[in-house]
Write a protein that holds these residues in place. Structure first.
Motif, PDB file in Angstrom:
ATOM      1  N   LYS A   5       0.836  -1.212   0.000  1.00  0.00           N
ATOM      2  CA  LYS A   5       0.000   0.000   0.000  1.00  0.00           C
ATOM      3  C   LYS A   5       0.866   1.256   0.000  1.00  0.00           C
ATOM      4  N   ILE A   6       1.896   1.250   0.828  1.00  0.00           N
ATOM      5  CA  ILE A   6       2.756   2.442   0.885  1.00  0.00           C
ATOM      6  C   ILE A   6       3.523   2.600  -0.432  1.00  0.00           C
ATOM      7  N   ASN A   7       4.029   1.476  -0.933  1.00  0.00           N
ATOM      8  CA  ASN A   7       4.761   1.549  -2.202  1.00  0.00           C
ATOM      9  C   ASN A   7       3.888   2.071  -3.336  1.00  0.00           C
ATOM     10  N   ASP A   8       2.645   1.594  -3.388  1.00  0.00           N
ATOM     11  CA  ASP A   8       1.722   2.063  -4.425  1.00  0.00           C
ATOM     12  C   ASP A   8       1.483   3.561  -4.293  1.00  0.00           C
ATOM     13  N   PHE A   9       1.331   3.981  -3.055  1.00  0.00           N
ATOM     14  CA  PHE A   9       1.105   5.406  -2.783  1.00  0.00           C
ATOM     15  C   PHE A   9       2.293   6.238  -3.261  1.00  0.00           C
ATOM     16  N   LEU A  10       3.486   5.759  -2.933  1.00  0.00           N
ATOM     17  CA  LEU A  10       4.697   6.493  -3.325  1.00  0.00           C
ATOM     18  C   LEU A  10       4.819   6.555  -4.849  1.00  0.00           C
ATOM     19  N   LYS A  11       4.475   5.453  -5.483  1.00  0.00           N
ATOM     20  CA  LYS A  11       4.578   5.391  -6.932  1.00  0.00           C
ATOM     21  C   LYS A  11       3.610   6.382  -7.576  1.00  0.00           C
ATOM     22  N   LYS A  12       2.400   6.407  -7.024  1.00  0.00           N
ATOM     23  CA  LYS A  12       1.388   7.322  -7.572  1.00  0.00           C
ATOM     24  C   LYS A  12       1.860   8.772  -7.473  1.00  0.00           C
ATOM     25  N   LYS A  13       2.613   9.032  -6.418  1.00  0.00           N
ATOM     26  CA  LYS A  13       3.115  10.400  -6.227  1.00  0.00           C
ATOM     27  C   LYS A  13       4.465  10.617  -6.910  1.00  0.00           C
ATOM     28  N   ASN A  14       4.851   9.602  -7.700  1.00  0.00           N
ATOM     29  CA  ASN A  14       6.138   9.685  -8.405  1.00  0.00           C
ATOM     30  C   ASN A  14       7.343   9.850  -7.497  1.00  0.00           C
ATOM     31  N   ILE A  15       7.229   9.291  -6.299  1.00  0.00           N
ATOM     32  CA  ILE A  15       8.368   9.382  -5.388  1.00  0.00           C
ATOM     33  C   ILE A  15       9.171   8.095  -5.522  1.00  0.00           C
ATOM     34  N   GLU A  16      10.402   8.219  -5.966  1.00  0.00           N
ATOM     35  CA  GLU A  16      11.216   7.021  -6.123  1.00  0.00           C
ATOM     36  C   GLU A  16      12.123   6.873  -4.915  1.00  0.00           C
ATOM     37  N   THR A  17      11.829   5.906  -4.119  1.00  0.00           N
ATOM     38  CA  THR A  17      12.619   5.718  -2.909  1.00  0.00           C
ATOM     39  C   THR A  17      12.430   4.306  -2.405  1.00  0.00           C
ATOM     40  N   LYS A  18      13.322   3.882  -1.555  1.00  0.00           N
ATOM     41  CA  LYS A  18      13.226   2.526  -1.040  1.00  0.00           C
ATOM     42  C   LYS A  18      12.638   2.521   0.365  1.00  0.00           C
ATOM     43  N   LEU A  19      11.673   1.656   0.534  1.00  0.00           N
ATOM     44  CA  LEU A  19      10.984   1.555   1.806  1.00  0.00           C
ATOM     45  C   LEU A  19      11.719   0.552   2.687  1.00  0.00           C
ATOM     46  N   GLU A  20      12.013   0.953   3.906  1.00  0.00           N
ATOM     47  CA  GLU A  20      12.718   0.021   4.794  1.00  0.00           C
ATOM     48  C   GLU A  20      12.112   0.012   6.185  1.00  0.00           C
ATOM     49  N   HIS A  21      12.440  -1.024   6.924  1.00  0.00           N
ATOM     50  CA  HIS A  21      12.066  -1.033   8.341  1.00  0.00           C
ATOM     51  C   HIS A  21      13.246  -0.520   9.132  1.00  0.00           C
ATOM     52  N   PRO A  22      13.054   0.556   9.886  1.00  0.00           N
ATOM     53  CA  PRO A  22      14.182   1.061  10.682  1.00  0.00           C
ATOM     54  C   PRO A  22      14.668  -0.027  11.639  1.00  0.00           C
ATOM     55  N   SER A  23      15.982  -0.068  11.829  1.00  0.00           N
ATOM     56  CA  SER A  23      16.492  -1.134  12.692  1.00  0.00           C
ATOM     57  C   SER A  23      16.175  -0.865  14.164  1.00  0.00           C
TER      58      SER A  23
END
Ligand code: ARG
Length: 520
Positions: A5-23
């Motif tokens: 869901k977050i990735n789709d949202f980012l894509k729709k907004k044309n934001i190219e970035t990698k989603l990670e879980h903070p350690s």
């Protein structure tokens, strides 16, 4: 999946970035680089901006819904969509006829079966194939040995014959020629040769099937190498016609870019392992049109597979090929399993594991002892990345505290016993209840289960899932050490968390081919 869901949202907004879980947990559930505006994505509770990152916190009710989806199996429907319409062939196990089932084949069996299960749960049309080593010049030697010294009726007996052949051939060179002749006869359909060969196959399959039954492994198909014989003339002809092969010192060879040449026909007319693998690819393409073919075979065959894949590409039988190339198994004392060591009998390992498991499983319950023993041995193969060499250390394999299957099984049994003590059969907590700090740590880890299944498939590494399960178990045990459950005001929430933990361990282990026990 939350991540999707977050990735789709980012894509729709044309934001190219990698989603990670903070350690570090205090940095939220996800982190993305940069200053990202999340308004409009209603699963996000808040965004903290720290050191060039946007840290996202997922709403508690979303986390709860995800956990409920795991409990009621809803999550499987979502995973199933990922591979819909795609076909994968997983080739694994592939032991050799007339040779014992060694620990290398055990590794292939365990990793291959886990990958098969992972692709299946991801919705792929999944085809398992056991590429039995039932052909090759060694059978000429085997037949020669049997003709001289008599038939044996066990794999161990056959192996001894093979060893004797080599010992005697050192002084009596004619044996080698006789072996070659018998193999030629076998390839030409000689009745006697064929009959002896068939006996070897039957004896071996009986033993292999006993092993598979013990391991609870079922492989869809077992097209051995012999199955492809009838296609070999056509395969060789195709290479000749396309001018992709040439004669060299009487043999027919294929030159592939940047690799040593490979033989498709020996100078004495014998077929090769290489050609049989090419025929296998052709057959698989015609029969299943796979999108992906995974070969779970030891890393010592890396060059062979590079040559096979390159030659298939040259001739136009290309596919998406992956050779996993699992590493060696090393004993704790440092010795590598050599060709000879590889014949360490699986039954010896299982026997020892059963002996050790007796102390862990409920007494005198053979089925439970077996679950612990087999689970421990399997998990040892699965818990580290396939490509790595692994160390066989009995203490760690059977440990109840460490990175082992018994530890996960034990945590599962602990969850079950907690649930049993509670009177709350359906852990209904109120809509407006808030999860406390300790509870939240678990709640925030559940949905990652699905991400890890996907990642394990993408990376061809069941270890991704194994590691997640160990982390979850550690988190639960930490929680269990800190928080009382039964009889507390928080009981409903905590039983819920316990149930989800148990469900994930059970489902996760089952994907890895390992069973759980209700009591331990
Ligand atoms: N039987 C072989 C061995 O034990 C492994 C077969 C690997 N698969 C293949 N397509 N060549 O070494």
């Amino acid at each position: 999946m939350i991540k999707t869901k977050i990735n789709d949202f980012l894509k729709k907004k044309n934001i190219e970035t990698k989603l990670e879980h903070p350690s570090v947990e205090k940095f939220g559930d996800f982190a993305v680089r940069g200053d990202v505006d999340m308004s409009g994505l209603d699963i996000v509770e808040k965004v903290d901006r720290v050191a060039g990152f946007s840290n996202l916190w997922i709403k508690e009710n979303v986390l709860i819904d995800e956990a409920k989806n795991i409990l009621n199996d809803e999550y499987k429907n979502e995973l199933e969509n990922i591979g819909k319409g795609k076909t994968v062939i997983v080739e694994y196990s592939s032991p050799n006829i007339a040779k014992p089932f060694g620990i290398g084949h055990l590794r292939s069996t365990n990793i291959g079966q886990a990958l098969y299960n992972i692709y299946k749960i991801l919705g792929w049309n999944t085809i398992g194939d056991n590429h039995l080593g039932d052909w090759g010049t060694q059978f000429g030697k085997m037949i020669t040995a049997i003709k001289y010294w008599g038939m044996e009726n066990t794999i161990e007996g056959l192996e001894k014959l093979y060893v004797r052949f080599h010992t005697e051939a050192e002084t009596d060179k004619t044996l080698i020629d006789e072996g070659r002749e018998w193999f030629a006869k076998l390839e030409n359909g000689d009745v006697e040769a064929r009959k002896i060969w068939q006996e070897c196959v039957d004896i071996s399959l009986k033993e292999f099937n006993r092993v598979y039954e013990l391991l609870g492994v079922k492989i869809d198909n077992a097209y051995g190498e012999e199955f492809y014989l009838k296609m070999l003339p056509e395969v060789i002809q195709t290479f000749k016609d396309k001018k992709l092969s040439k004669t060299s010192e009487g043999a027919e060879i294929v030159e592939v870019p940047d690799l040593p040449p490979a033989m498709i026909l020996k100078s004495d007319g014998a077929t090769t392992y290489f050609t049989r693998d090419l025929a296998t690819i052709k057959f698989r393409k015609e029969k299943w049109s796979p999108d992906l073919i995974i070969y779970e075979v030891g890393s010592e065959q890396t060059l062979h597979f590079k040559q096979v894949f390159a030659a298939a590409k040259l001739v136009g039988w290309d596919a998406n090929f992956v050779h996993i190339g699992h590493g060696l198994i090393r004993w704790k004392d440092g010795k590598f399993s050599t060709r000879k060591g590889d014949t360490i009998h699986l039954s010896d390992i299982i026997d020892k594991a059963m002996e050790m498991a007796k102390k862990m499983a409920p007494e005198n319950d053979v089925e439970s002892i077996k679950k612990v023993a087999i689970g421990a041995v399997k998990f040892n193969d699965l818990a580290s990345d396939p490509k790595k060499d692994i160390i066989f250390d009995w203490e760690r394999v059977m440990s109840m505290e460490g990175n082992s299957a018994p530890y996960l099984q034990y945590t599962y049994a602990r969850c079950k016993s907690v649930i049993q003590k509670s009177k709350l059969q359906t852990p209904n907590f109120k809509q407006d209840e808030k999860f406390d700090e300790n509870e939240k740590q678990l709640l925030r880890y559940f949905y990652i289960f699905e991400e890890k299944i996907v990642e394990a498939g993408e990376r061809y590494s069941p270890a991704v899932l194994a590691e997640y399960l160990l982390n979850l178990a550690r988190k639960y045990n930490e929680f269990y050490g800190k928080c009382r459950i039964v009889g507390e005001p928080e009981e409903a929430r905590r039983i819920f968390l316990t149930s989800v933990t148990a469900k994930i361990i059970k489902d996760g282990l089952s994907i890895l081919g390992i069973e759980t026990l209700e009591k331990m």
